[in-house]
Write a protein that holds these residues in place. Structure first.
Motif, PDB file in Angstrom:
ATOM      1  N   ILE A  35       0.803  -1.223   0.000  1.00  0.00           N
ATOM      2  CA  ILE A  35       0.000   0.000   0.000  1.00  0.00           C
ATOM      3  C   ILE A  35       0.839   1.278   0.000  1.00  0.00           C
ATOM      4  O   ILE A  35       0.283   2.372  -0.097  1.00  0.00           O
ATOM      5  CB  ILE A  35      -0.983   0.044   1.189  1.00  0.00           C
ATOM      6  N   THR A  36       2.153   1.176   0.107  1.00  0.00           N
ATOM      7  CA  THR A  36       2.993   2.375   0.225  1.00  0.00           C
ATOM      8  C   THR A  36       2.726   3.390  -0.881  1.00  0.00           C
ATOM      9  O   THR A  36       2.452   4.574  -0.607  1.00  0.00           O
ATOM     10  CB  THR A  36       4.484   1.985   0.237  1.00  0.00           C
ATOM     11  N   PHE A  37       2.792   2.962  -2.139  1.00  0.00           N
ATOM     12  CA  PHE A  37       2.650   3.937  -3.219  1.00  0.00           C
ATOM     13  C   PHE A  37       1.199   4.304  -3.543  1.00  0.00           C
ATOM     14  O   PHE A  37       0.933   5.460  -3.877  1.00  0.00           O
ATOM     15  CB  PHE A  37       3.441   3.492  -4.444  1.00  0.00           C
ATOM     16  N   PRO A  38       0.252   3.385  -3.434  1.00  0.00           N
ATOM     17  CA  PRO A  38      -1.134   3.851  -3.522  1.00  0.00           C
ATOM     18  C   PRO A  38      -1.440   4.907  -2.457  1.00  0.00           C
ATOM     19  O   PRO A  38      -2.135   5.892  -2.722  1.00  0.00           O
ATOM     20  CB  PRO A  38      -1.945   2.568  -3.307  1.00  0.00           C
ATOM     21  N   LEU A  39      -0.904   4.718  -1.250  1.00  0.00           N
ATOM     22  CA  LEU A  39      -1.101   5.696  -0.186  1.00  0.00           C
ATOM     23  C   LEU A  39      -0.363   6.998  -0.500  1.00  0.00           C
ATOM     24  O   LEU A  39      -0.887   8.095  -0.253  1.00  0.00           O
ATOM     25  CB  LEU A  39      -0.616   5.123   1.151  1.00  0.00           C
ATOM     26  N   ALA A  40       0.845   6.885  -1.053  1.00  0.00           N
ATOM     27  CA  ALA A  40       1.616   8.074  -1.427  1.00  0.00           C
ATOM     28  C   ALA A  40       0.869   8.897  -2.467  1.00  0.00           C
ATOM     29  O   ALA A  40       0.915  10.136  -2.452  1.00  0.00           O
ATOM     30  CB  ALA A  40       2.986   7.665  -1.961  1.00  0.00           C
ATOM     31  N   GLN A  41       0.177   8.208  -3.363  1.00  0.00           N
ATOM     32  CA  GLN A  41      -0.623   8.910  -4.363  1.00  0.00           C
ATOM     33  C   GLN A  41      -1.829   9.581  -3.714  1.00  0.00           C
ATOM     34  O   GLN A  41      -2.122  10.753  -3.966  1.00  0.00           O
ATOM     35  CB  GLN A  41      -1.079   7.935  -5.446  1.00  0.00           C
ATOM     36  N   LYS A  42      -2.517   8.842  -2.850  1.00  0.00           N
ATOM     37  CA  LYS A  42      -3.732   9.351  -2.206  1.00  0.00           C
ATOM     38  C   LYS A  42      -3.438  10.565  -1.331  1.00  0.00           C
ATOM     39  O   LYS A  42      -4.202  11.547  -1.326  1.00  0.00           O
ATOM     40  CB  LYS A  42      -4.363   8.231  -1.365  1.00  0.00           C
ATOM     41  N   ARG A  68      11.645   9.176  -2.164  1.00  0.00           N
ATOM     42  CA  ARG A  68      11.285  10.044  -1.042  1.00  0.00           C
ATOM     43  C   ARG A  68       9.789   9.989  -0.755  1.00  0.00           C
ATOM     44  O   ARG A  68       9.363   9.972   0.407  1.00  0.00           O
ATOM     45  CB  ARG A  68      11.700  11.490  -1.335  1.00  0.00           C
ATOM     46  N   ALA A  69       8.975   9.966  -1.813  1.00  0.00           N
ATOM     47  CA  ALA A  69       7.528   9.887  -1.631  1.00  0.00           C
ATOM     48  C   ALA A  69       7.142   8.607  -0.899  1.00  0.00           C
ATOM     49  O   ALA A  69       6.247   8.609  -0.039  1.00  0.00           O
ATOM     50  CB  ALA A  69       6.823   9.964  -2.984  1.00  0.00           C
ATOM     51  N   GLY A  70       7.810   7.495  -1.224  1.00  0.00           N
ATOM     52  CA  GLY A  70       7.535   6.230  -0.547  1.00  0.00           C
ATOM     53  C   GLY A  70       7.895   6.272   0.924  1.00  0.00           C
ATOM     54  O   GLY A  70       7.156   5.765   1.784  1.00  0.00           O
ATOM     55  N   ILE A  71       9.023   6.883   1.244  1.00  0.00           N
ATOM     56  CA  ILE A  71       9.434   7.010   2.637  1.00  0.00           C
ATOM     57  C   ILE A  71       8.426   7.859   3.411  1.00  0.00           C
ATOM     58  O   ILE A  71       8.030   7.525   4.540  1.00  0.00           O
ATOM     59  CB  ILE A  71      10.849   7.627   2.730  1.00  0.00           C
ATOM     60  N   LYS A  72       7.980   8.948   2.801  1.00  0.00           N
ATOM     61  CA  LYS A  72       6.988   9.816   3.450  1.00  0.00           C
ATOM     62  C   LYS A  72       5.677   9.068   3.684  1.00  0.00           C
ATOM     63  O   LYS A  72       5.028   9.235   4.723  1.00  0.00           O
ATOM     64  CB  LYS A  72       6.750  11.058   2.604  1.00  0.00           C
ATOM     65  N   ALA A  73       5.281   8.247   2.709  1.00  0.00           N
ATOM     66  CA  ALA A  73       4.050   7.468   2.860  1.00  0.00           C
ATOM     67  C   ALA A  73       4.164   6.477   4.012  1.00  0.00           C
ATOM     68  O   ALA A  73       3.215   6.304   4.793  1.00  0.00           O
ATOM     69  CB  ALA A  73       3.733   6.742   1.555  1.00  0.00           C
ATOM     70  N   ASN A  74       5.313   5.809   4.132  1.00  0.00           N
ATOM     71  CA  ASN A  74       5.493   4.860   5.232  1.00  0.00           C
ATOM     72  C   ASN A  74       5.461   5.562   6.584  1.00  0.00           C
ATOM     73  O   ASN A  74       4.905   5.054   7.567  1.00  0.00           O
ATOM     74  CB  ASN A  74       6.819   4.110   5.071  1.00  0.00           C
ATOM     75  N   ARG A  75       6.066   6.747   6.657  1.00  0.00           N
ATOM     76  CA  ARG A  75       6.038   7.497   7.911  1.00  0.00           C
ATOM     77  C   ARG A  75       4.594   7.872   8.271  1.00  0.00           C
ATOM     78  O   ARG A  75       4.199   7.800   9.437  1.00  0.00           O
ATOM     79  CB  ARG A  75       6.892   8.758   7.778  1.00  0.00           C
TER      80      ARG A  75
END
Length: 317
Positions: free
Chosen positions: A35-42, A224-231
């Motif tokens: 879900i990391t990148f779907p969440l990063a998009q959302k 970076r977007a993926g790291i931000k999403a995980n945080r």
């Protein structure tokens, strides 16, 4: 002076437009661990990095082929790309977001421990795929020899394997979270949680070697977007549960179970665990019947990740 100012403003606007115009396609298997990148998009983390992303639901060998053929630009699965890389395909892992497998080992009620599975039959989707690989690793950690002590048979997807277990055709199987919720309702129980036992990078970011050479800045911004999403995921329980319900089309009970099981497993820095990656390489070598030594540099390139970590003030592992 005015003319110079206009030129500078025009140049800035052109640069900003170019940055905003970076359009990418990210291949994501339709599973909770991805879900990391779907969440990063959302949540707008990709947009904040100047990336306009399309999320494509795709998995396995089809995703690897799509990546090499430029039908997608990024893929979040790791296992299949590692196999492809050691066989010569020009792709590399550039980050990891879930450094452990989101699987649990489920058994029939009469099986009280992993050791009790000796001589029994385990159901898998396919030999050499996730449930098979992770199940074998759990057995090895518990002192069993999978090849000698167990029998493995194909029993379909997660639902099919639980049905086979209910019919007494198999004694155990490894299923991804949150299928353990279904299993418990059927009277089965959890023998082991792979994500608490094994370092085995499951979700990350994979790109082609050509993209690393041609678009390193874009890759850095996606990382970076993926790291931000995980945080965000780790610190925003309710919102993430709601997102899981929407993206995975599951009810709240399953989303809550998935979040509570895995939220602390998602990392905060994108680091790739070297020991776990070594396990994937060895498994890939066995399946591909590769006898030679495989260097980590054949499957991973962490140079851009290190830059992204520095940008975010992270000390890489």
């Amino acid at each position: 002076m005015t003319k110079t100012f206009v030129i500078l403003v025009g140049t800035f606007l052109l640069y900003a437009s170019a940055q905003a115009a970076d359009k990418v396609r990210i291949g994501v298997p339709p599973a909770g661990g991805h879900i990391t990148f779907p969440l990063a998009q959302k949540r707008g983390f990709l947009k904040d990095e100047g990336v306009e992303a399309e999320i494509i639901r795709i998995a396995g060998g089809a995703a690897t082929a799509a990546l090499v053929n430029d039908e997608i630009n990024y893929f979040t699965g790791i296992t299949f790309p590692v196999r492809a890389a050691i066989q010569g395909l020009p792709i590399r892992i550039v980050a990891c977001y879930l450094p452990a497998p989101p699987f649990v080992l489920i058994a029939r009620a009469e099986i009280k421990s992993v050791q009790d599975l000796k001589g029994k039959t385990m159901g898998v989707a396919e030999i050499g795929q996730g449930p098979d690989i992770i199940g074998r690793m759990i057995l090895k950690q518990s002192g069993l020899d999978p090849d000698r002590d167990m029998k493995f048979i194909r029993a379909g997807g997660s639902e099919g394997r639980l049905a086979a277990m209910n019919q007494g055709l198999i004694a155990a199987t490894a299923v991804p979270v949150p299928w353990d919720v279904h299993a418990k309702k059927m009277g089965f129980h959890v023998l082991a949680k792979a994500y608490e036992l094994i370092s085995y990078p499951e979700v990350g970011l994979v790109v082609t070697v050509r993209k690393i050479k041609e678009r390193p800045d874009e890759i850095k911004r996606v990382i970076r977007a993926g790291i931000k999403a995980n945080r965000y995921l780790r610190t925003n329980r309710d919102a993430t549960i709601k997102f899981q319900m929407d993206w995975l089309r599951i009810d709240r009970e399953l989303a809550v179970s998935s979040y509570d099981s895995l939220s602390r497993v998602f990392n905060e820095d994108g680091s790739v665990p070297e020991q776990g990656l070594g396990l994937i390489i060895e498994e890939a070598k066995n399946l591909a019947k590769v006898q030679r030594d495989v260097a980590l540099s054949e499957v991973v390139d962490l140079s851009i990740l290190k830059e992204a970590q520095r940008d975010l003030g992270i000390k890489g592992k």
